[in-house]
Structures are given as structure tokens and as C-alpha cells.
Design an enzyme around this catalytic site. Structure first.
Site, PDB file in Angstrom:
ATOM      1  N   GLU A  74      -9.037  -5.814  -6.474  1.00  0.00           N
ATOM      2  CA  GLU A  74      -7.852  -6.653  -6.739  1.00  0.00           C
ATOM      3  C   GLU A  74      -8.173  -8.100  -7.109  1.00  0.00           C
ATOM      4  OE1 GLU A  74      -5.359  -6.192  -3.268  1.00  0.00           O
ATOM      5  OE2 GLU A  74      -5.119  -4.054  -3.577  1.00  0.00           O
TER       6      GLU A  74
ATOM      7  N   ASN B 239     -11.750  -2.012  -8.604  1.00  0.00           N
ATOM      8  CA  ASN B 239     -10.581  -1.259  -8.133  1.00  0.00           C
ATOM      9  C   ASN B 239      -9.342  -2.156  -8.144  1.00  0.00           C
ATOM     10  OD1 ASN B 239      -9.752   1.286  -6.785  1.00  0.00           O
ATOM     11  ND2 ASN B 239      -9.377  -0.003  -4.977  1.00  0.00           N
TER      12      ASN B 239
ATOM     13  N   GLU C  47      -6.309   5.569  -4.661  1.00  0.00           N
ATOM     14  CA  GLU C  47      -5.436   5.325  -3.498  1.00  0.00           C
ATOM     15  C   GLU C  47      -4.029   5.870  -3.742  1.00  0.00           C
ATOM     16  OE1 GLU C  47      -5.507   1.252  -2.120  1.00  0.00           O
ATOM     17  OE2 GLU C  47      -7.620   0.996  -2.633  1.00  0.00           O
TER      18      GLU C  47
HETATM   19  C1  XIL Z   1      -4.351  -0.935   3.554  1.00  0.00           C
HETATM   20  C2  XIL Z   1      -4.508   0.012   4.733  1.00  0.00           C
HETATM   21  O1  XIL Z   1      -4.014   1.277   4.366  1.00  0.00           O
HETATM   22  C3  XIL Z   1      -3.747  -0.534   5.932  1.00  0.00           C
HETATM   23  O2  XIL Z   1      -3.998   0.270   7.080  1.00  0.00           O
HETATM   24  C4  XIL Z   1      -4.163  -1.972   6.207  1.00  0.00           C
HETATM   25  O3  XIL Z   1      -3.333  -2.503   7.231  1.00  0.00           O
HETATM   26  C5  XIL Z   1      -4.016  -2.822   4.955  1.00  0.00           C
HETATM   27  O4  XIL Z   1      -4.744  -2.231   3.884  1.00  0.00           O
HETATM   28  N1  XIL Z   1      -4.929  -1.597  -1.482  1.00  0.00           N
HETATM   29  C6  XIL Z   1      -6.166  -1.396  -0.933  1.00  0.00           C
HETATM   30  C7  XIL Z   1      -6.276  -0.852   0.444  1.00  0.00           C
HETATM   31  O5  XIL Z   1      -7.183  -1.556  -1.631  1.00  0.00           O
HETATM   32  O6  XIL Z   1      -7.425  -1.300   1.107  1.00  0.00           O
HETATM   33  C8  XIL Z   1      -5.052  -1.133   1.263  1.00  0.00           C
HETATM   34  O7  XIL Z   1      -5.180  -0.468   2.498  1.00  0.00           O
HETATM   35  C9  XIL Z   1      -3.811  -0.707   0.522  1.00  0.00           C
HETATM   36  C10 XIL Z   1      -3.675  -1.451  -0.793  1.00  0.00           C
END
Ligand code: XIL
Length: 347
Positions: A153, A194, A261
Site C-alpha cells: 500500500e 501489494n 486478500e
Molecule cells: C488486517 C487484519 O486482517 C486485521 O486483523 C488487522 O487488525 C488489520 O489488518 N490490507 C492488508 C492487511 O494488507 O494486512 C489488512 O489486514 C487488511 C487490509
């Protein structure tokens, strides 16, 4: 409602026309995907590996696991001289026991960082910290973590470099250094950039493209792009052909594609027609991946609706995953079986 109905009609028509059989009742989505050269994965926590129905489900249904939080800075490197590998080790051991691959997530991000990591440490110090962190993690799991989300990000929603501790403290070259340190620590791991909401084009996707094109042109070791694909019913999943258009301009840079994801949130309570729309969204993602040779892996961000980040982070939304609160496969899962069985993709 009508979209759900029309996609069923379409599927029925496909069965009728092709005279195809349905997949065997006991064929897992994972097995059908494997027959098309694709791997399915999920994010997990260490507590999913300690026995019981969730553990069984993860072992049965997935080829790949991503630690959902266990490898993030605040968890694994809570103080400058303290690492805590407990949960990460548990997950990597579990994956190996079950013959699953691991996606490491994530080495450089603006979120979930420990408070000791501050921009005012200055460029030289922060570069040292970054090198030490990346070398320690990637080195520890060398040969065991097959792909790393090295930078997560880094572009904001308007297409600018996101203002983070790394950008502020080091400067724009923090990104390339992270990839170089990772390559040095494990030359066999595939290294990913990512990000989210880049599957429909637009200024953010353009900025990510420009960033990766620049890195590749200067031989910075980036091997792939991860599409998070956090989506929402009914709005946030583009048509398959539009996703494929995006994938292809990144494969043209020589990059692998992974969906990293995936989840498709619904405003709660979800109803049957929304669950059909959700299945449609899952199908589009899978069909896009099947359409592009360099897309080989699809990871969902969790597996049951009982245990997902969506509920905590987006109150009022949920039910975004492939299995329901009783661990039963949802229509999205059943639709995936059909997509992989028929190998539905764009020619
Ligand atoms: C999220 C997790 O799922 C949560 O448990 C945590 O509180 C915050 O992060 N993008 C990403 C992930 O790259 O690492 C994030 O994961 C969701 C959004």
C-alpha cells in the site's frame, strides 16, 4: 435480485450448451483449481492451527496460507531489539506439516508499526533498521516462505506516494531498498508489491503501474503484483474483462499476478440475492485469474464469516468469505467449484 437470477440462467445455459457434467460432489474447490494450475489460499492466525474444526478446514481447503497479522512489525518486532517469532513460526510449521506454501505478509507498510519506529530517527538509521528487519525475517524463513509482500500500500487513493514513516524518514527510495534487501536475504523467494482497489484501473492503478515500470526498468528485484481485492456487494468488483485488462498491463511489465486478500463484504444482515451477487463477484475474480497465465494463486482474507477483519473494521458489514458461520460452504464456494470445473475464462 435480477443480476443473481440472470447469472444462474447464464450458468444453466452454459451447462445445457456444453453438455458438461457437474463436478463430483466430493471435489474440493482447491482440487478443481489445481486441475487448472491454480492454488487457493487463506489468511490465518496462529490460533487457527492448534486443532479443532477451523484447523481441519484450513488444512483441507487450501494450498497456501498467509499470516494475517503474525509477521507485521508490531507483532514480530515490537521493540527495537526484540523479535517475537512465536506466531509466525507456528504458522510456517503448520503450513509445512500440511504441504502448504506460505505468503509472507508484510515487510514494509504504513500501518501496524510499533511506536518506536519514527521518521525522526533519520534516513541513515531508518535504512539500517529496514535492512536489519528485512534481512532477519526473510533470512529466518529462507526457502520456507515462497513469496513476500515486500511493500504494501505505498500509493494512496489519489495516486500519490503515501506519506508514511518510510517516505518521510528515508525518501522515495525506501521501496527499492526493501526489495533489494529481501532479494539478498532469500534469492529464491518471489517478491511482491501489494495494494488494494487497483483492479478497476484509474489514477491509483496508473500510479502503481508507473512505480513498478520504473522499478523493473532499473532492475529492482520485484517479481509480482498482489491484488488485495477487498470488495463489496454490489459495487466493488469490476467485470472479468476489466480485471483482465488491468492484469495484462502488469504482466506486460514481466510481473506475476496474485490475488492476495480477496473478500466480498455485504451490508448485514445479508440476504439470498446478496449472497448470489457475492458469488458472482468471487466468480469474476477467479475467471480473471484463469484468463491470465501468470495469475496462479488466489488467497482469501480469512475463511469463515465468524472470524473476519471486516466486522471489526467496517461495522455493519460482514459475511464476506467462502464459508458461513457454521463452516458450511456458501454459494460463492459452490460457484468457484463450477468456475474451476468448467475452466470459465475469457478467450
Ligand atoms: C488486517 C487484519 O486482517 C486485521 O486483523 C488487522 O487488525 C488489520 O489488518 N490490507 C492488508 C492487511 O494488507 O494486512 C489488512 O489486514 C487488511 C487490509
Amino acid at each position: 435480485m435480477w443480476r443473481g437470477v440472470s447469472s444462474i440462467v447464464l450458468l444453466t445455459a452454459v451447462v445445457g450448451l456444453a453438455g458438461c457434467e457437474l463436478p463430483p460432489d466430493d471435489a474440493l474447490a482447491r482440487e478443481l483449481a489445481a486441475s487448472r494450475g491454480r492454488s487457493l489460499g487463506t489468511a490465518i492466525e496462529a490460533y487457527h492451527t492448534t486443532g479443532g474444526p477451523d484447523t481441519d478446514l484450513v488444512a483441507r481447503e487450501f494450498d497456501v496460507v498467509t499470516p494475517e497479522n503474525a509477521m507485521k512489525w508490531a507483532v514480530i518486532h515490537p521493540q527495537r531489539d526484540v523479535y517475537d517469532f512465536t506466531d509466525a513460526d507456528t504458522i510456517v510449521d503448520f503450513a509445512e506439516t500440511n504441504g502448504q506454501r506460505v505468503r509472507g505478509h508484510t515487510l514494509v507498510w504504513h500501518s501496524q508499526n510499533p511506536s518506536w519506529l519514527r521518521a525522526d530517527l533519520g534516513r541513515a538509521e531508518l535504512l539500517d533498521i529496514l535492512r536489519e528487519h528485512v534481512t532477519t525475517l526473510v533470512g529466518r524463513y529462507r526457502g520456507r516462505v515462497e513469496a513476500w509482500d515486500v511493500v504494501n500500500e505505498a500509493i494512496d487513493d489519489t495516486g500519490q506516494l503515501r506519506n508514511t514513516v518510510w517516505l518521510e524518514g528515508i525518501g522515495t527510495d525506501y521501496i527499492e531498498w526493501a526489495f533489494r534487501f529481501a532479494r539478498e536475504a532469500d534469492p529464491t523467494a518471489r517478491l511482491f508489491y501489494n495494494d488494494y482497489l487497483i483492479e478497476r484501473g484509474g489514477p491509483k492503478a496508473d500510479a502503481v503501474h508507473a512505480l513498478l515500470a520504473d522499478l523493473r526498468s532499473r532492475d529492482v528485484p520485484v517479481d509480482g503484483i498482489g491484488y488485495q481485492m477487498h470488495a463489496l456487494v454490489p459495487a466493488l468488483m469490476p467485470a472479468t474483462k476489466d480485471i483482465v485488462t488491468e492484469f495484462e498491463r502488469f504482466t506486460a511489465l514481466g510481473l506475476d499476478i496474485e490475488i492476495t486478500e480477496l473478500d466480498v463484504a455485504i451490508i448485514l444482515p445479508s440476504d439470498e440475492s446478496e449472497l448470489l451477487d457475492q458469488a458472482d463477484a468471487y466468480a469474476r475474480a477467479a475467471m480473471a485469474c484463469l484468463s491470465v497465465d501468470r495469475c496462479r494463486t488466489i488467497v482469501t482474507w480469512g475463511f469463515t464469516d465468524a472470524d473476519s477483519w471486516i466486522d471489526a473494521h467496517f461495522p455493519g458489514f460482514g459475511d464476506g468469505l467462502l464459508f458461513d458461520r457454521n463452516r458450511q460452504p456458501k454459494v460463492a464456494y459452490l460457484r468457484w467449484r463450477l468456475v474451476f470445473w468448467w475452466n470459465l475464462h475469457l478467450e
